[in-house]
Design a protein around this motif. Structure first.
Motif, mmCIF file in Angstrom:
data_model
loop_
_atom_site.group_PDB
_atom_site.id
_atom_site.type_symbol
_atom_site.label_atom_id
_atom_site.label_comp_id
_atom_site.label_asym_id
_atom_site.label_seq_id
_atom_site.Cartn_x
_atom_site.Cartn_y
_atom_site.Cartn_z
ATOM 1 N N ALA A 2 0.826 -1.209 0.000
ATOM 2 C CA ALA A 2 0.000 0.000 0.000
ATOM 3 C C ALA A 2 0.861 1.259 0.000
ATOM 4 O O ALA A 2 2.004 1.260 0.461
ATOM 5 C CB ALA A 2 -0.917 -0.012 1.217
ATOM 6 N N ARG A 3 0.291 2.341 -0.494
ATOM 7 C CA ARG A 3 0.911 3.662 -0.421
ATOM 8 C C ARG A 3 0.149 4.464 0.635
ATOM 9 O O ARG A 3 -1.074 4.641 0.524
ATOM 10 C CB ARG A 3 0.877 4.383 -1.769
ATOM 11 C CG ARG A 3 1.619 3.647 -2.870
ATOM 12 C CD ARG A 3 1.739 4.498 -4.134
ATOM 13 N NE ARG A 3 2.701 5.581 -3.956
ATOM 14 C CZ ARG A 3 2.385 6.873 -3.912
ATOM 15 N NH1 ARG A 3 1.111 7.250 -4.023
ATOM 16 N NH2 ARG A 3 3.322 7.802 -3.760
ATOM 17 N N VAL A 4 0.867 4.940 1.640
ATOM 18 C CA VAL A 4 0.223 5.521 2.818
ATOM 19 C C VAL A 4 0.844 6.877 3.133
ATOM 20 O O VAL A 4 2.073 6.980 3.283
ATOM 21 C CB VAL A 4 0.357 4.601 4.054
ATOM 22 C CG1 VAL A 4 -0.396 5.194 5.238
ATOM 23 C CG2 VAL A 4 -0.134 3.197 3.732
ATOM 24 N N ALA A 5 0.023 7.910 3.232
ATOM 25 C CA ALA A 5 0.457 9.209 3.733
ATOM 26 C C ALA A 5 0.004 9.336 5.181
ATOM 27 O O ALA A 5 -1.129 8.972 5.526
ATOM 28 C CB ALA A 5 -0.150 10.340 2.901
ATOM 29 N N VAL A 28 4.145 4.448 13.966
ATOM 30 C CA VAL A 28 3.245 3.898 12.948
ATOM 31 C C VAL A 28 3.957 3.810 11.606
ATOM 32 O O VAL A 28 3.874 2.785 10.900
ATOM 33 C CB VAL A 28 1.970 4.765 12.850
ATOM 34 C CG1 VAL A 28 1.130 4.346 11.648
ATOM 35 C CG2 VAL A 28 1.150 4.654 14.129
ATOM 36 N N GLN A 29 4.666 4.858 11.234
ATOM 37 C CA GLN A 29 5.389 4.846 9.962
ATOM 38 C C GLN A 29 6.446 3.747 9.939
ATOM 39 O O GLN A 29 6.609 3.042 8.939
ATOM 40 C CB GLN A 29 6.036 6.203 9.699
ATOM 41 C CG GLN A 29 6.726 6.273 8.343
ATOM 42 C CD GLN A 29 7.428 7.597 8.110
ATOM 43 O OE1 GLN A 29 7.864 8.263 9.054
ATOM 44 N NE2 GLN A 29 7.534 7.991 6.838
ATOM 45 N N ALA A 35 7.087 -3.387 7.093
ATOM 46 C CA ALA A 35 6.226 -4.353 6.409
ATOM 47 C C ALA A 35 6.270 -4.194 4.895
ATOM 48 O O ALA A 35 5.570 -4.929 4.179
ATOM 49 C CB ALA A 35 4.787 -4.203 6.907
ATOM 50 N N GLY A 36 7.063 -3.241 4.399
ATOM 51 C CA GLY A 36 7.248 -3.087 2.962
ATOM 52 C C GLY A 36 6.325 -2.103 2.276
ATOM 53 O O GLY A 36 6.333 -1.996 1.045
ATOM 54 N N HIS A 37 5.531 -1.359 3.042
ATOM 55 C CA HIS A 37 4.642 -0.377 2.432
ATOM 56 C C HIS A 37 5.408 0.907 2.108
ATOM 57 O O HIS A 37 6.464 1.190 2.706
ATOM 58 C CB HIS A 37 3.471 -0.073 3.366
ATOM 59 C CG HIS A 37 2.643 -1.279 3.699
ATOM 60 N ND1 HIS A 37 1.804 -1.867 2.788
ATOM 61 C CD2 HIS A 37 2.544 -2.015 4.846
ATOM 62 C CE1 HIS A 37 1.204 -2.917 3.347
ATOM 63 N NE2 HIS A 37 1.647 -3.026 4.594
ATOM 64 N N GLN A 38 4.884 1.683 1.177
ATOM 65 C CA GLN A 38 5.460 2.975 0.824
ATOM 66 C C GLN A 38 4.778 4.059 1.653
ATOM 67 O O GLN A 38 3.540 4.149 1.664
ATOM 68 C CB GLN A 38 5.272 3.268 -0.661
ATOM 69 C CG GLN A 38 6.071 2.358 -1.582
ATOM 70 C CD GLN A 38 5.855 2.738 -3.030
ATOM 71 O OE1 GLN A 38 4.827 2.402 -3.638
ATOM 72 N NE2 GLN A 38 6.812 3.438 -3.605
ATOM 73 N N THR A 39 5.560 4.887 2.340
ATOM 74 C CA THR A 39 4.973 5.885 3.232
ATOM 75 C C THR A 39 5.573 7.264 2.996
ATOM 76 O O THR A 39 6.696 7.401 2.501
ATOM 77 C CB THR A 39 5.194 5.515 4.712
ATOM 78 O OG1 THR A 39 6.592 5.593 5.016
ATOM 79 C CG2 THR A 39 4.667 4.126 5.027
#
Length: 464
Positions: A2-5, A28-29, A35-39
């Motif tokens: 997921a891509r998360v801001a 949290v970030q 976990a490999g997500h884009q933040t």
């Protein structure tokens, strides 16, 4: 993936708001990154332009999370922050346009007023309590939460005991630059996640932290975090535990770790309780370059201390002060006038103790207890979260201000303190009267048949 801001609403420029480094959001970030997500973390201290230029919001995010640290400054003279949060969320929605990222709310302030804020700010889903594990579940399947309009309970994060939390240099540098000097910048460090055992009637800490039976971070992880902070140029640390010495054996281990690191110029502070606090601990504190030992008896009248739910009395405070003097420890003692049943006599008793035992710079004084959900004060007044979203203070005698001025020694009444007292008194006179519910205790209704709020509500009566 997921891509998360992740947006730090606590960094918004608002009256009475003093942004501090976003430790919770960084946790949290960090969990998402591992976990490999884009933040991307959006902080308006680090990126002031992002406040007006919302092009970042229009990017292809799967989730945009918003953290709320405070609802208001908990000060008689200040209004709340919720209107600012609401206005900003409306701007973000406009910027997002046709995109449909999942909007998630969280943070300590959000956790206290989760149901009310979920509705008012229009989040798809919210998290009450620790957010790392819940956000991982949310980003794994955003569509399952879209439009659900419900709050999830936060869960224990086992990685708290396994991973070193190292912060981006650019974010730390922004907070250094904001304060103008490296020496003045303070950053928070967690040493434990454990439900607070104290029973203070005004404090929601145990509710915010969740039912965590106790995770104590291994001291080697703490040492690594301190070394990383020191390399960044920051020299002041605040341990964010509710009570640093609630478990004295572990607290001593942490202090020994600080001493062993031997980081030049590093100072630290935390919230302490006067007991347990023995000579060995005081000696360790002295060797560790602790900046201040911060304690919050809130009153120094034994009756009031009992009413406020303190697990100690003035005898313990006196022994604590004596030890601090013996080992040359700096003290900051928080006193708040205006608690349940505060009287001229209790103000006088507290003032006499302060006058006899504290140096001018050792007293930190406030007036008025902000009533927060899930606390004994809220239950005493039979008021729920929705009723308390506007800054609401426990009723106190209007003469409280003059009592404090008359009883405290003149050395504590410098120009700044007097101006603050006058501003608080003026603000209290403009507050609204809200009738107490019929089920409120008789003693409350008899003495103060209203609550004071910072803004008017329909059907309420103006004071003065």
């Amino acid at each position: 993936m997921a891509r998360v801001a992740l947006v730090n609403l606590a960094s918004l420029p608002m009256p009475g708001n003093d942004p501090i480094f976003p430790i919770g959001l960084r946790c949290v970030q960090d969990a998402l990154d591992r976990a490999g997500h884009q933040t991307r973390l959006v902080d308006f201290v680090e990126s002031p332009a992002a406040l007006d230029d919302l092009s970042w919001a229009a990017e292809e995010w799967d989730v945009i999370g918003f953290t709320i640290r405070n609802i208001d400054p908990i000060d008689l003279t200040c209004d709340g922050h919720v209107d600012h949060y609401q206005a900003f969320l409306e701007r973000v929605r406009e910027a997002v346009g046709a995109a449909t990222p999942l909007l998630v709310g969280g943070g300590p302030g959000y956790s206290l007023f989760a149901d009310a804020l979920l509705r008012r700010l229009g989040f798809d889903v919210g998290v009450v309590g620790p957010g790392e594990q819940s956000i991982l579940e949310i980003v794994a399947d955003p569509d399952a939460h879209r439009g659900s309009a419900r709050n999830l309970d936060g869960k224990r994060n086992p990685e708290f005991l396994e991973n070193v939390l190292a912060h981006p240099h650019s974010l730390m540098s922004a907070y250094v630059d904001r304060q103008g000097q490296v020496e003045g910048t303070m950053i928070g460090v967690e040493t434990r996640r454990k439900t607070c055992y104290q029973g203070c009637v005004y404090c929601p800490y145990a509710y915010i932290s969740g039912q965590n039976e106790g995770d104590l971070k291994p001291v080697d992880l703490i040492a690594a975090e301190l070394r990383s902070i020191h390399r960044s140029g920051i020299r002041r640390v605040f341990f964010t535990d509710g009570i640093f010495n609630s478990e004295l054996k572990y607290a001593k281990e942490v202090v020994r770790t600080i001493i062993e690191q031997d980081l030049p110029g590093l100072t630290w502070s935390a919230y302490f309780t006067p007991k347990p606090f023995d000579d060995e601990f005081a000696a360790l504190l002295g060797r560790s370059d602790v900046e201040f030992v911060v304690v919050s008896p809130d009153s120094l009248d034994d009756r009031m201390m009992k009413v406020l739910g303190k697990s100690f009395d003035t005898r313990h405070v006196t022994r604590f002060i004596d030890r601090c003097r013996r080992y040359d420890l700096g003290i900051r003692m928080n006193i708040v006038f205006g608690g349940p049943g505060e009287s001229r006599e209790s103000v006088r008793a507290t003032a006499r103790y302060v006058n006899a035992n504290l140096a001018t710079e050792e007293l930190v004084m406030n007036l008025g207890y902000r009533v927060l959900p899930e606390t004994a004060l809220a239950r005493r007044l039979s008021m729920a979260g929705d009723d308390l979203l506007d800054p609401t203070f426990y009723p106190f005698d209007p003469d409280l201000f003059s009592w404090v001025i008359q009883e405290l020694g003149s050395r504590f009444m410098n120009t700044r303190v007097l101006l603050n007292l006058m501003a608080a008194q003026s603000s209290s006179r403009r507050m609204t009267k809200v009738p107490l519910p019929p089920q409120a205790p008789d003693a409350v209704a008899a003495n103060f048949p209203y609550l004071a709020l910072s803004r008017s509500r329909p059907g309420t009566e103006q004071i003065g």
